[in-house]
Scaffold this active site. Structure first.
Site, PDB file in Angstrom:
ATOM      1  N   LYS A  95      12.691 -12.963  58.969  1.00 43.96           N
ATOM      2  CA  LYS A  95      13.170 -12.814  60.362  1.00 43.96           C
ATOM      3  C   LYS A  95      14.687 -12.673  60.405  1.00 43.96           C
ATOM      4  O   LYS A  95      15.235 -11.846  61.123  1.00 43.96           O
ATOM      5  CB  LYS A  95      12.730 -14.030  61.197  1.00 43.96           C
ATOM      6  CG  LYS A  95      11.242 -14.045  61.463  1.00 43.96           C
ATOM      7  CD  LYS A  95      10.799 -15.335  62.125  1.00 43.96           C
ATOM      8  CE  LYS A  95      10.871 -16.509  61.202  1.00 43.96           C
ATOM      9  NZ  LYS A  95       9.983 -17.613  61.436  1.00 43.96           N
ATOM     10  N   SER A  97       9.337 -16.733  55.139  1.00 49.86           N
ATOM     11  CA  SER A  97       9.167 -16.750  56.591  1.00 49.86           C
ATOM     12  C   SER A  97      10.530 -16.769  57.296  1.00 49.86           C
ATOM     13  O   SER A  97      10.824 -15.943  58.160  1.00 49.86           O
ATOM     14  CB  SER A  97       8.348 -17.998  56.966  1.00 49.86           C
ATOM     15  OG  SER A  97       8.365 -18.217  58.340  1.00 49.86           O
ATOM     16  N   SER A 105      19.443 -22.815  60.590  1.00 51.52           N
ATOM     17  CA  SER A 105      19.240 -24.227  60.274  1.00 51.52           C
ATOM     18  C   SER A 105      17.754 -24.488  60.096  1.00 51.52           C
ATOM     19  O   SER A 105      16.923 -23.866  60.767  1.00 51.52           O
ATOM     20  CB  SER A 105      19.789 -25.072  61.429  1.00 51.52           C
ATOM     21  OG  SER A 105      19.158 -26.330  61.436  1.00 51.52           O
ATOM     22  N   LYS A 162      23.963 -17.856  61.121  1.00 53.84           N
ATOM     23  CA  LYS A 162      23.652 -19.150  60.524  1.00 53.84           C
ATOM     24  C   LYS A 162      22.193 -19.451  60.786  1.00 53.84           C
ATOM     25  O   LYS A 162      21.670 -19.074  61.833  1.00 53.84           O
ATOM     26  CB  LYS A 162      24.520 -20.214  61.214  1.00 53.84           C
ATOM     27  CG  LYS A 162      24.318 -21.588  60.709  1.00 53.84           C
ATOM     28  CD  LYS A 162      23.981 -22.703  61.684  1.00 53.84           C
ATOM     29  CE  LYS A 162      23.078 -22.534  62.810  1.00 53.84           C
ATOM     30  NZ  LYS A 162      22.473 -23.764  63.345  1.00 53.84           N
TER      31      LYS A 162
HETATM   32  N1  URA Z   1      10.594 -22.059  60.014  1.00 54.77           N
HETATM   33  C1  URA Z   1      10.078 -20.808  59.847  1.00 54.77           C
HETATM   34  O1  URA Z   1      10.514 -19.856  60.462  1.00 54.77           O
HETATM   35  N2  URA Z   1       9.093 -20.655  58.946  1.00 54.77           N
HETATM   36  C2  URA Z   1       8.581 -21.662  58.225  1.00 54.77           C
HETATM   37  O2  URA Z   1       7.700 -21.435  57.428  1.00 54.77           O
HETATM   38  C3  URA Z   1       9.108 -22.956  58.421  1.00 54.77           C
HETATM   39  C4  URA Z   1      10.133 -23.132  59.332  1.00 54.77           C
END
Ligand code: URA
Length: 436
Positions: free
Chosen positions: A186, A182, A82, A80
């Site tokens: 990840k 972004s 958030s 998940k």
């Molecule tokens: N969280 C992130 O990992 N990247 C962003 O650009 C904004 C919030």
């Protein structure tokens, strides 16, 4: 690839071919792209935007700039994400509940950002918990316990690390294309089969307006599915803190209450059930989201989720008996101050961002990069929208490290509550679902 030509194409509104976008995302780690060029690229995307295929390709390129985990496990790998809020420790409830339902959850989490709390900072309030572990240990804990909540190593999506820092100083953070790439670069590097996105809206969210939250949710769902990860999003309420606590140790207490006391922290459990239901269905462990939600509920009420949580805490360096000892081992602040409003009425609104900022100023978050967190400070017992209060009813308890900070936090908390004379209907928790 000629970097200058790529930047010029985006600048002039010509978008990017997927091959160029993928190359750019991956090459951001190296010397082929200078900081100045990365900044110009970020601004061109911020102003002119990318189309769907280019968003997916940029995200995939950034994902592939570092290690991408692969798994060989007897169940789906689910997670998940958030977009961040105040008093929102859902991950800590959901990861063990999903594991108790047969999923495997390698949850790569972050630290506090601005006024919002960070999952890793909260976990580090537990004595001994170490968030930074290597891939071999992560594999072992996920396989053995079912879930592990950890920080990203430097080898996860290094392109994002560089681009995020450049966006931060070039006023190009607030781009849906770049936020999507972004976040997902990840998350997708964790090798997931399914992902549920919790996009927050309301006074404590980054996307305070519903239309912005919807646009971000749509972009996240399209890109995650486009990159091969089954995903849906829920848009959930952040017009008040989700748990009745905001801070680090105080939120861990809220999580342990939610996992062990069926009457406590009902809103926190409700959001975990809704998100968990969606991702269990997406991952093939439940026939639909409703059935999945019931499975999460049963994992919590049966005590299986708290058992998994305690095993994870121990595997990550925390106490062996956390399920029994949590009331005694979490750090306590030295100054406790009850807050009341001095007048009566119904709570009609809460400035949730201000409550988050009050926690940061107490020392529960960072004002500058590298600031040390005080795990004991925060706010607990936070009253809810719709509650009827008298002049002396406590609406919160401030946990501070000294009198001066306590004083400032009490004033901030008092100013964050708006009272009305008429009864108020509390806001719903799940505002919308966004599917592919
Ligand atoms: N969280 C992130 O990992 N990247 C962003 O650009 C904004 C919030």
């Amino acid at each position: 690839m000629v970097v200058r030509a790529i930047i010029a194409k985006v600048r002039d509104g010509g978008g990017l071919d997927p091959d160029q976008a993928r190359w750019f995302g991956e090459a951001l780690t190296g010397a082929a792209i200078s900081d100045a060029q990365a900044g110009a690229f970020a601004m061109a995307v911020r102003l002119k935007g990318l189309d769907g295929p280019a968003r997916v390709a940029l995200t995939e390129g950034m994902r592939d700039s570092g290690d991408v985990l692969t798994w060989d496990l007897p169940g789906p790998v689910l997670d998940k994400h958030s977009t961040g809020g105040v008093g929102d420790p859902v991950s800590l409830l959901l990861a063990p509940a999903l594991a108790a339902c047969g999923a495997f959850v390698p949850m790569i989490s972050g630290r506090g950002l601005g006024h919002t709390g960070g999952t890793l900072d909260k976990l580090e309030a537990i004595p001994g918990y170490i968030c930074e572990i290597g891939p071999a240990r992560l594999d072992h804990v996920v396989r053995d316990v079912g879930c592990a909540i950890v920080g990203a190593t430097g080898r996860v999506a290094p392109s994002d690390k560089r681009l995020y820092a450049i966006r931060d100083v070039t006023a190009s953070v607030d781009s849906i294309d770049l936020i999507t790439a972004s976040i997902l670069s990840k998350k997708l590097a964790a090798g997931l089969d399914g992902l549920v996105l919790d996009v927050k809206t309301g006074s404590g969210a980054f996307m305070a307006r519903m239309e912005d939250a919807r646009a971000l949710a749509k972009a996240l769902v399209e890109v995650a599915n486009g990159a091969g990860c089954q995903s849906s999003a829920l848009i959930t309420d952040m017009s008040q803190p989700l748990a009745q606590a905001a801070g680090n140790a105080v939120e861990i207490r809220a999580v342990m209450e939610a996992l062990t006391d069926p009457k406590a922290q009902a809103r926190l459990r409700e959001v975990a059930v809704a998100l968990g239901g969606v991702v269990l269905a997406g991952g093939g462990l439940a026939k639909d989201a409703r059935t999945g939600g019931k499975m999460i509920e049963a994992a919590i009420t049966s005590g299986r989720a708290v058992e998994v949580f305690a095993r994870m805490v121990h595997a990550m360096g925390g106490p062996a008996d956390f399920a029994e000892s949590w009331q005694h081992v979490l750090p306590e602040a030295t100054v406790l101050r009850e807050v009341s409003l001095g007048k009566s009425g119904y709570i009609k609104a809460v400035d949730t961002r201000s409550l988050g900022e009050a926690v940061v100023h107490l020392g529960g978050g960072r004002l500058r990069d590298g600031d040390r967190i005080d795990p004991a400070v925060g706010i607990s017992g936070i009253a809810r929208i719709g509650d009827r209060v008298s002049a002396k009813t406590p609406v919160a308890m401030v946990h501070a490290s000294d009198e001066a900070r306590a004083e400032r936090a009490v004033a901030a908390v008092r100013a964050a509550f708006r009272l009305g004379a008429k009864a108020v209907t509390p806001p719903g928790l799940v505002h919308a679902q966004v599917t592919p």
